[in-house]
Enzyme design. Structure first.
Site, PDB file in Angstrom:
ATOM      1  N   GLN A   1       0.851  -1.199   0.000  1.00  0.00           N
ATOM      2  CA  GLN A   1       0.000   0.000   0.000  1.00  0.00           C
ATOM      3  C   GLN A   1       0.881   1.242   0.000  1.00  0.00           C
ATOM      4  OE1 GLN A   1      -3.441  -0.566   3.027  1.00  0.00           O
ATOM      5  NE2 GLN A   1      -1.924  -2.109   3.563  1.00  0.00           N
ATOM      6  N   ASN A   2       2.173   1.046   0.151  1.00  0.00           N
ATOM      7  CA  ASN A   2       3.083   2.193   0.284  1.00  0.00           C
ATOM      8  C   ASN A   2       3.404   2.790  -1.075  1.00  0.00           C
ATOM      9  OD1 ASN A   2       2.998   1.443   2.912  1.00  0.00           O
ATOM     10  ND2 ASN A   2       5.042   0.533   2.961  1.00  0.00           N
TER      11      ASN A   2
ATOM     12  N   HIS B   1      -1.557   1.641  -4.123  1.00  0.00           N
ATOM     13  CA  HIS B   1      -2.005   3.031  -3.956  1.00  0.00           C
ATOM     14  C   HIS B   1      -1.162   4.031  -4.728  1.00  0.00           C
ATOM     15  CE1 HIS B   1      -4.099   1.749   0.072  1.00  0.00           C
ATOM     16  NE2 HIS B   1      -4.788   1.414  -0.997  1.00  0.00           N
TER      17      HIS B   1
HETATM   18  C1  BJW Z   1       4.567  -1.195  12.605  1.00  0.00           C
HETATM   19  C2  BJW Z   1       5.793  -0.572  12.826  1.00  0.00           C
HETATM   20  C3  BJW Z   1       6.950  -1.388  12.779  1.00  0.00           C
HETATM   21  C4  BJW Z   1       4.236   0.927  12.925  1.00  0.00           C
HETATM   22  N1  BJW Z   1       6.828  -2.688  12.517  1.00  0.00           N
HETATM   23  N2  BJW Z   1       4.476  -2.482  12.377  1.00  0.00           N
HETATM   24  C5  BJW Z   1     -15.680  -1.229   2.421  1.00  0.00           C
HETATM   25  C6  BJW Z   1     -16.164  -0.866   3.652  1.00  0.00           C
HETATM   26  C7  BJW Z   1     -16.014   0.432   4.133  1.00  0.00           C
HETATM   27  C8  BJW Z   1     -15.360   1.397   3.376  1.00  0.00           C
HETATM   28  C9  BJW Z   1     -14.882   1.033   2.151  1.00  0.00           C
HETATM   29  C10 BJW Z   1     -15.038  -0.252   1.674  1.00  0.00           C
HETATM   30  N3  BJW Z   1     -14.460  -0.337   0.449  1.00  0.00           N
HETATM   31  C11 BJW Z   1     -13.939   0.866   0.153  1.00  0.00           C
HETATM   32  C12 BJW Z   1     -14.191   1.716   1.173  1.00  0.00           C
HETATM   33  C13 BJW Z   1     -13.793   3.138   1.239  1.00  0.00           C
HETATM   34  C14 BJW Z   1     -12.346   3.337   1.562  1.00  0.00           C
HETATM   35  C15 BJW Z   1     -12.007   2.773   2.943  1.00  0.00           C
HETATM   36  O1  BJW Z   1     -11.381   1.767   3.104  1.00  0.00           O
HETATM   37  N4  BJW Z   1     -12.390   3.477   3.996  1.00  0.00           N
HETATM   38  C16 BJW Z   1     -12.096   3.048   5.364  1.00  0.00           C
HETATM   39  C17 BJW Z   1     -11.230   4.069   6.064  1.00  0.00           C
HETATM   40  C18 BJW Z   1     -13.367   2.767   6.068  1.00  0.00           C
HETATM   41  N5  BJW Z   1     -11.484   2.738   0.535  1.00  0.00           N
HETATM   42  C19 BJW Z   1     -11.303   3.300  -0.633  1.00  0.00           C
HETATM   43  O2  BJW Z   1     -11.882   4.329  -0.925  1.00  0.00           O
HETATM   44  C20 BJW Z   1     -10.384   2.616  -1.617  1.00  0.00           C
HETATM   45  N6  BJW Z   1     -11.020   2.535  -2.892  1.00  0.00           N
HETATM   46  C21 BJW Z   1     -11.890   1.575  -3.186  1.00  0.00           C
HETATM   47  O3  BJW Z   1     -12.097   0.625  -2.462  1.00  0.00           O
HETATM   48  O4  BJW Z   1     -12.544   1.769  -4.388  1.00  0.00           O
HETATM   49  C22 BJW Z   1     -13.785   1.114  -4.588  1.00  0.00           C
HETATM   50  C23 BJW Z   1     -14.823   1.764  -3.698  1.00  0.00           C
HETATM   51  C24 BJW Z   1     -14.815   3.143  -3.526  1.00  0.00           C
HETATM   52  C25 BJW Z   1     -15.746   3.742  -2.673  1.00  0.00           C
HETATM   53  C26 BJW Z   1     -16.662   2.939  -1.966  1.00  0.00           C
HETATM   54  C27 BJW Z   1     -16.635   1.566  -2.155  1.00  0.00           C
HETATM   55  C28 BJW Z   1     -15.711   0.980  -3.023  1.00  0.00           C
HETATM   56  C29 BJW Z   1      -9.124   3.451  -1.820  1.00  0.00           C
HETATM   57  C30 BJW Z   1      -8.296   3.553  -0.592  1.00  0.00           C
HETATM   58  C31 BJW Z   1      -7.109   4.482  -0.856  1.00  0.00           C
HETATM   59  C32 BJW Z   1      -6.285   4.728   0.401  1.00  0.00           C
HETATM   60  N7  BJW Z   1      -5.353   5.760   0.116  1.00  0.00           N
HETATM   61  C33 BJW Z   1      -4.327   6.093   1.108  1.00  0.00           C
HETATM   62  C34 BJW Z   1      -3.507   7.277   0.542  1.00  0.00           C
HETATM   63  C35 BJW Z   1      -2.608   6.779  -0.596  1.00  0.00           C
HETATM   64  C36 BJW Z   1      -1.707   7.821  -1.106  1.00  0.00           C
HETATM   65  C37 BJW Z   1      -0.783   8.359  -0.055  1.00  0.00           C
HETATM   66  O5  BJW Z   1       0.027   7.609   0.514  1.00  0.00           O
HETATM   67  O6  BJW Z   1      -0.876   9.539   0.187  1.00  0.00           O
HETATM   68  O7  BJW Z   1      -3.452   4.978   1.326  1.00  0.00           O
HETATM   69  S1  BJW Z   1      -4.941   6.454   2.744  1.00  0.00           S
HETATM   70  C38 BJW Z   1      -3.627   5.682   3.613  1.00  0.00           C
HETATM   71  O8  BJW Z   1      -4.087   4.499   4.328  1.00  0.00           O
HETATM   72  C39 BJW Z   1      -2.667   5.159   2.524  1.00  0.00           C
HETATM   73  C40 BJW Z   1      -2.240   3.846   3.089  1.00  0.00           C
HETATM   74  O9  BJW Z   1      -1.709   3.031   2.075  1.00  0.00           O
HETATM   75  C41 BJW Z   1      -3.517   3.338   3.701  1.00  0.00           C
HETATM   76  C42 BJW Z   1      -3.315   2.251   4.722  1.00  0.00           C
HETATM   77  O10 BJW Z   1      -2.518   2.691   5.778  1.00  0.00           O
HETATM   78  P1  BJW Z   1      -1.482   1.676   6.432  1.00  0.00           P
HETATM   79  O11 BJW Z   1      -0.435   1.335   5.474  1.00  0.00           O
HETATM   80  O12 BJW Z   1      -2.218   0.574   7.059  1.00  0.00           O
HETATM   81  O13 BJW Z   1      -0.781   2.638   7.521  1.00  0.00           O
HETATM   82  P2  BJW Z   1      -1.271   3.027   8.983  1.00  0.00           P
HETATM   83  O14 BJW Z   1      -0.536   4.263   9.369  1.00  0.00           O
HETATM   84  O15 BJW Z   1      -2.734   3.061   9.092  1.00  0.00           O
HETATM   85  O16 BJW Z   1      -0.788   1.822   9.907  1.00  0.00           O
HETATM   86  C43 BJW Z   1       0.575   1.577  10.180  1.00  0.00           C
HETATM   87  C44 BJW Z   1       0.669   0.296  10.966  1.00  0.00           C
HETATM   88  O17 BJW Z   1       2.027  -0.042  11.119  1.00  0.00           O
HETATM   89  C45 BJW Z   1       0.076   0.394  12.376  1.00  0.00           C
HETATM   90  O18 BJW Z   1      -0.821  -0.687  12.576  1.00  0.00           O
HETATM   91  C46 BJW Z   1       1.292   0.273  13.303  1.00  0.00           C
HETATM   92  O19 BJW Z   1       1.022  -0.447  14.485  1.00  0.00           O
HETATM   93  C47 BJW Z   1       2.267  -0.478  12.440  1.00  0.00           C
HETATM   94  N8  BJW Z   1       3.703  -0.230  12.699  1.00  0.00           N
HETATM   95  N9  BJW Z   1       5.654   0.749  13.060  1.00  0.00           N
HETATM   96  C48 BJW Z   1       5.652  -3.232  12.364  1.00  0.00           C
HETATM   97  N10 BJW Z   1       8.250  -0.868  12.995  1.00  0.00           N
END
Ligand code: BJW
Ligand code: ZN
Length: 250
Positions: free
Chosen positions: A104-105, A122
């Site tokens: 996702q990065n 992403h």
């Molecule tokens: C460590 C550590 C160490 C720290 N060792 N661990 C179904 C249900 C409900 C909602 C939806 C659904 N389907 C779609 C949606 C809507 C939405 C969504 O998911 N919303 C939720 C928030 C509810 N999704 C979308 O809109 C997606 N599109 C899609 O599905 O299209 C079809 C559709 C659209 C609309 C409706 C329905 C269907 C697109 C999602 C795009 C996300 N974009 C981002 C930005 C990308 C660009 C950028 O980087 O700027 O992506 S948001 C951000 O979150 C980024 C990340 O990739 C993503 C995930 O974050 P990640 O990687 O998990 O990071 P963190 O910070 O959250 O977590 C870090 C973790 O690391 C923590 O747990 C720490 O504990 C851990 N950690 N140090 C090991 N050393």
């Protein structure tokens, strides 16, 4: 044997048996490279949440603000180097017949560490895409000379070539991810909070098809209870220990 040693031994055994491993990574794997995560205490940027900035609505409301956020992140990523977690995953390609790395990065650190089969869910922070003609420019200039940047071809407003909330993920990316999960024996889920779809559901898909799922994350995540092995440690410290196999490709 401590509980952690026991889990590591179990994970090593599963990995050694596998010929295809699917890996899903999130911001946590790059945390030890100094790249800020989205959520959690370290994850905030000037009191904005990603849900407030990483949307097309936010961009059209205030392109300058959103671009300032990306410019700040490009600066953070520019000097980042892969950490032992990234390198361990790249190294794993020498021991396992097939690795599919779904990330996702947008920081490019897996590729920099030497991983080959990387699926970027992403997008990529170094690509700038025209909102009008779709032209994609690769630019590593930090800070950007003009915010918001304009398209070199037609002069219209450009945006980061990333996937925001509410935007569709490329079908080829979804297909490649689901195919890997279908074909693998083991799935590793590393450093992702498991709240953003569709990535959040990929571990569930793996479980529904009886795959072994191993999670490495510092904190609790929503679906951890369904996974087979859960290790609550830093990925940069654990991943190098998991892949110390002598097994080579036959
Ligand atoms: C460590 C550590 C160490 C720290 N060792 N661990 C179904 C249900 C409900 C909602 C939806 C659904 N389907 C779609 C949606 C809507 C939405 C969504 O998911 N919303 C939720 C928030 C509810 N999704 C979308 O809109 C997606 N599109 C899609 O599905 O299209 C079809 C559709 C659209 C609309 C409706 C329905 C269907 C697109 C999602 C795009 C996300 N974009 C981002 C930005 C990308 C660009 C950028 O980087 O700027 O992506 S948001 C951000 O979150 C980024 C990340 O990739 C993503 C995930 O974050 P990640 O990687 O998990 O990071 P963190 O910070 O959250 O977590 C870090 C973790 O690391 C923590 O747990 C720490 O504990 C851990 N950690 N140090 C090991 N050393
Ligand atoms: Zn253009």
């Amino acid at each position: 044997m401590s509980e952690l040693e026991d889990k590591i031994a179990q994970a090593q055994e599963e990995i050694q048996k596998a010929s295809h491993i699917a890996v899903l990574t999130g911001a946590g794997i790059s945390a030890e490279s100094g790249v800020p995560t989205f959520r959690g205490q370290e994850g905030l940027w000037q009191n904005f949440r990603p849900e407030e900035l990483a949307t097309p609505e936010a961009f059209w409301r205030d392109p300058k603000l959103v671009w300032e956020w990306y410019d700040w992140r490009r600066n953070a990523v520019r000097d980042a180097k892969p950490n032992p977690g990234h390198y361990a995953l790249a190294e794993l390609e020498h021991y396992v017949q097939k690795i599919t790395l779904i990330t996702q990065n947008i920081d490019g650190l897996h590729q920099m560490a030497g991983s080959h089969d990387v699926v970027e869910m992403h997008g990529n922070i170094w690509q700038i895409k025209c909102t009008k003609c779709g032209e994609i420019e690769e630019s590593y200039v930090v800070p950007l000379p003009e915010i918001p940047p304009k398209c070199k071809k037609c002069g219209e407003l450009a945006r980061p070539n990333v996937v925001w909330f509410g935007e569709m993920i490329d079908m080829s990316v979804i297909d490649a991810s689901l195919q890997a999960i279908e074909q693998c024996q083991v799935m590793l889920i590393i450093g992702t909070s498991g709240v953003v779809e569709p990535a959040a559901s990929m571990g569930l898909v793996a479980k529904q098809t009886n795959k072994t799922v191993i999670e490495i994350n510092l904190e609790e995540t929503p679906s951890a209870g369904l996974y087979d092995i859960v290790i609550r440690e830093k990925s940069g410290e654990i991943l190098p220990l998991l892949f110390t196999s002598n097994k080579t490709l036959s």
